[in-house]
Design a protein around this motif. Structure first.
Motif, short mmCIF file in Angstrom:
data_model
loop_
_atom_site.label_atom_id
_atom_site.label_comp_id
_atom_site.label_asym_id
_atom_site.label_seq_id
_atom_site.Cartn_x
_atom_site.Cartn_y
_atom_site.Cartn_z
N THR A 97 0.84 -1.19 0.18
CA THR A 97 0.08 0.04 -0.04
C THR A 97 0.91 1.23 0.11
OG1 THR A 97 -1.76 -0.96 1.15
CG2 THR A 97 -1.86 1.19 1.31
N GLU A 98 1.80 1.32 0.91
CA GLU A 98 2.69 2.24 0.66
C GLU A 98 3.67 2.47 -0.45
OE1 GLU A 98 7.00 3.69 2.96
OE2 GLU A 98 5.71 1.96 3.82
N LEU A 116 2.42 1.74 -3.42
CA LEU A 116 1.65 2.29 -4.49
C LEU A 116 1.20 3.83 -4.34
CD1 LEU A 116 -0.90 -0.81 -4.89
CD2 LEU A 116 1.10 -0.14 -6.30
N GLN A 117 1.33 4.02 -3.06
CA GLN A 117 1.15 5.64 -2.98
C GLN A 117 2.17 6.45 -2.68
OE1 GLN A 117 -0.79 5.19 1.18
NE2 GLN A 117 -2.61 4.54 0.31
N SER A 118 3.44 5.83 -2.84
CA SER A 118 4.77 6.49 -3.10
C SER A 118 4.85 7.48 -4.44
CB SER A 118 5.75 5.69 -3.20
OG SER A 118 6.92 5.93 -3.51
N PRO A 133 7.39 4.51 -6.93
CA PRO A 133 7.47 3.13 -6.46
C PRO A 133 8.96 2.34 -6.87
CG PRO A 133 5.35 3.34 -7.16
CD PRO A 133 6.01 4.94 -7.68
#
Length: 92
Positions: A13-14, A16-18, A21
């Motif tokens: 999740t982190e 993908l939100q970065s 990536p």
């Protein structure tokens, strides 16, 4: 390598939100392989960012734009890292 994939899975999740990536994955790979403790090659004589740029561009043969993306840097910043390496004469 499987440990890095596990790390990525645990933080997916982190990742993908970065904003980058691939840069996050590169950092995880660096930590898992002990890149900062490398005693041979470009990491022996260069700051980590410059050594990574040399490794990605010249040792792994990635195009400059792709290598910059992997590191999570702008192409101009990546080019500057390579120029700094050449200026110091440590690009071998």
């Amino acid at each position: 390598m499987s440990a890095v994939l596990g790390d990525l899975a645990m933080t997916w999740t982190e990742v993908l939100q970065s904003p980058s990536p691939s840069a996050l994955a590169w950092r995880l790979l660096s930590v898992r392989t002990g890149r900062d403790a490398v005693t041979a090659g470009p990491h022996r004589v260069l700051p980590a960012a410059q050594a990574d740029a040399v490794l990605l561009r010249y040792r792994l043969g990635l195009p400059a734009e792709q290598a910059a993306e992997v590191m999570g840097r702008e192409p101009a910043e990546f080019a500057w890292l390579l120029k700094q390496t050449v200026r110091t004469g440590a690009a071998a």
